[in-house]
Write a protein that holds these residues in place. Structure first.
Motif, PDB file in Angstrom:
ATOM      1  N   SER A 100     -80.720 -13.575  72.455  1.00  0.00           N
ATOM      2  CA  SER A 100     -81.065 -14.721  72.036  1.00  0.00           C
ATOM      3  C   SER A 100     -82.198 -15.164  72.782  1.00  0.00           C
ATOM      4  CB  SER A 100     -80.198 -15.811  72.340  1.00  0.00           C
ATOM      5  OG  SER A 100     -79.808 -16.012  73.925  1.00  0.00           O
ATOM      6  N   ALA A 101     -82.474 -14.559  74.038  1.00  0.00           N
ATOM      7  CA  ALA A 101     -83.612 -14.770  74.678  1.00  0.00           C
ATOM      8  C   ALA A 101     -84.995 -13.834  74.302  1.00  0.00           C
ATOM      9  CB  ALA A 101     -83.555 -14.288  76.254  1.00  0.00           C
ATOM     10  N   LEU A 102     -84.541 -12.818  73.599  1.00  0.00           N
ATOM     11  CA  LEU A 102     -85.782 -12.461  72.852  1.00  0.00           C
ATOM     12  C   LEU A 102     -86.397 -13.129  71.704  1.00  0.00           C
ATOM     13  CD1 LEU A 102     -84.540  -8.834  72.603  1.00  0.00           C
ATOM     14  CD2 LEU A 102     -86.387  -9.368  73.820  1.00  0.00           C
ATOM     15  N   LEU A 103     -85.687 -14.228  71.389  1.00  0.00           N
ATOM     16  CA  LEU A 103     -86.228 -15.392  70.466  1.00  0.00           C
ATOM     17  C   LEU A 103     -87.081 -16.423  71.121  1.00  0.00           C
ATOM     18  CD1 LEU A 103     -82.962 -16.019  68.171  1.00  0.00           C
ATOM     19  CD2 LEU A 103     -84.828 -14.455  67.652  1.00  0.00           C
ATOM     20  N   GLY A 104     -87.018 -16.230  72.420  1.00  0.00           N
ATOM     21  CA  GLY A 104     -87.948 -17.062  73.252  1.00  0.00           C
ATOM     22  C   GLY A 104     -86.957 -18.138  73.978  1.00  0.00           C
ATOM     23  N   LYS A 105     -87.561 -18.916  74.648  1.00  0.00           N
ATOM     24  CA  LYS A 105     -86.886 -20.002  75.410  1.00  0.00           C
ATOM     25  C   LYS A 105     -86.099 -20.654  74.570  1.00  0.00           C
ATOM     26  CE  LYS A 105     -88.244 -24.518  76.717  1.00  0.00           C
ATOM     27  NZ  LYS A 105     -89.028 -25.455  77.044  1.00  0.00           N
ATOM     28  N   LYS A 106     -86.509 -21.315  73.400  1.00  0.00           N
ATOM     29  CA  LYS A 106     -85.779 -22.016  72.460  1.00  0.00           C
ATOM     30  C   LYS A 106     -84.527 -21.385  71.979  1.00  0.00           C
ATOM     31  CE  LYS A 106     -90.043 -24.538  70.900  1.00  0.00           C
ATOM     32  NZ  LYS A 106     -90.818 -24.909  69.911  1.00  0.00           N
ATOM     33  N   GLU A 165     -82.794 -27.125  69.653  1.00  0.00           N
ATOM     34  CA  GLU A 165     -82.785 -27.519  68.270  1.00  0.00           C
ATOM     35  C   GLU A 165     -84.075 -27.215  67.446  1.00  0.00           C
ATOM     36  OE1 GLU A 165     -79.703 -31.161  68.043  1.00  0.00           O
ATOM     37  OE2 GLU A 165     -81.577 -31.407  69.050  1.00  0.00           O
ATOM     38  N   ALA A 166     -85.046 -26.811  68.169  1.00  0.00           N
ATOM     39  CA  ALA A 166     -86.439 -26.341  67.563  1.00  0.00           C
ATOM     40  C   ALA A 166     -86.695 -24.870  67.277  1.00  0.00           C
ATOM     41  CB  ALA A 166     -87.680 -26.906  68.295  1.00  0.00           C
ATOM     42  N   THR A 167     -85.120 -24.407  67.331  1.00  0.00           N
ATOM     43  CA  THR A 167     -85.492 -22.821  67.167  1.00  0.00           C
ATOM     44  C   THR A 167     -85.244 -22.705  65.730  1.00  0.00           C
ATOM     45  OG1 THR A 167     -84.097 -22.533  69.115  1.00  0.00           O
ATOM     46  CG2 THR A 167     -83.916 -20.729  67.605  1.00  0.00           C
ATOM     47  N   PRO A 168     -85.955 -21.733  65.333  1.00  0.00           N
ATOM     48  CA  PRO A 168     -85.889 -21.409  63.553  1.00  0.00           C
ATOM     49  C   PRO A 168     -84.507 -21.047  63.409  1.00  0.00           C
ATOM     50  CG  PRO A 168     -87.839 -20.313  64.773  1.00  0.00           C
ATOM     51  CD  PRO A 168     -87.219 -20.764  65.775  1.00  0.00           C
ATOM     52  N   ALA A 169     -84.118 -21.498  62.065  1.00  0.00           N
ATOM     53  CA  ALA A 169     -82.616 -21.263  61.771  1.00  0.00           C
ATOM     54  C   ALA A 169     -81.583 -21.759  62.596  1.00  0.00           C
ATOM     55  CB  ALA A 169     -82.688 -19.936  61.396  1.00  0.00           C
ATOM     56  N   TYR A 170     -81.970 -22.768  63.555  1.00  0.00           N
ATOM     57  CA  TYR A 170     -80.978 -23.256  64.725  1.00  0.00           C
ATOM     58  C   TYR A 170     -79.652 -23.497  64.047  1.00  0.00           C
ATOM     59  CZ  TYR A 170     -78.729 -26.507  67.873  1.00  0.00           C
ATOM     60  OH  TYR A 170     -77.875 -26.979  68.625  1.00  0.00           O
ATOM     61  N   SER A 171     -79.320 -24.246  62.857  1.00  0.00           N
ATOM     62  CA  SER A 171     -77.837 -24.316  62.430  1.00  0.00           C
ATOM     63  C   SER A 171     -77.370 -23.044  62.135  1.00  0.00           C
ATOM     64  CB  SER A 171     -77.929 -25.494  61.477  1.00  0.00           C
ATOM     65  OG  SER A 171     -78.662 -24.935  60.340  1.00  0.00           O
TER      66      SER A 171
END
Length: 191
Positions: A100-106, A165-171
């Protein structure tokens, strides 16, 4: 006897009259959950520890370390064996945290929101169970679980404040992680 006076308070639990299967299940799964949370934050710190969000993750991880320490003590006090799945949760937790961290902070914060929301709900279910059983008999355990539930809810809110919630494909990500949490809870309670 005289030897009992030497035991520290945290291990002096009256095991007589407790609903042992219920308490075993609660302590086993909570220990596993706090262990897994520690591994998730370890994975996140491995990737984002030197970033601007590193101190925030470290602060949440420090609380999780305290939670795990307390459940280690409760396992001894109530004579509960850990889940046999700890080696799996060791790897899975770290992979989830680092991934999840490899996706960045979000992405890391989306993981935090998903996990902590699941854990808060799980703790609420346990609180209801213990109150139905006997709120006075399980007073200490209830206090611990309520405190940890509140701290997990704080972690959830911190994740939202840091743009989870700003993560791509969050839901989709949140749903997938929460399904994994439900499976981990189900299995850790039982084996």
């Amino acid at each position: 006897g005289a030897g009992a006076a030497l035991r520290p308070c945290s291990t002096r639990v009256a095991l007589e009259g407790i609903n042992k299967p219920v308490i075993d299940r609660i302590i086993r799964v909570d220990h596993a959950g706090e262990y897994g949370a520690n591994r998730i934050y370890a994975g996140q710190m491995a990737v984002l520890g030197r970033s601007s969000v590193g101190p925030v993750i470290q602060q949440m991880w420090n609380q999780e370390k305290d939670h795990l320490k307390k459940f280690n003590e409760l396992m001894v006090a109530y004579r509960v064996r850990p889940t046999v799945l700890l080696p799996f949760w060791n790897v899975a937790g770290f992979v989830l945290g680092a991934g999840s961290a490899l996706l960045g902070k979000k992405g890391a914060m989306a993981c935090t929101v998903a996990v902590e929301e699941s854990i808060s709900e799980h703790y609420n279910n346990q609180i209801r169970t213990l109150i139905e059983e006997d709120p006075e008999k399980y007073k200490e355990l209830l206090q611990v679980i309520k405190q940890f539930r509140d701290e997990e809810q704080e972690h959830h809110d911190i994740g939202l404040e840091h743009d989870a919630e700003a993560t791509p494909a969050y839901s989709v990500l949140k749903t997938a992680i929460q399904l994994g949490c439900k499976a981990a809870i189900f299995l850790s309670e039982r084996i």
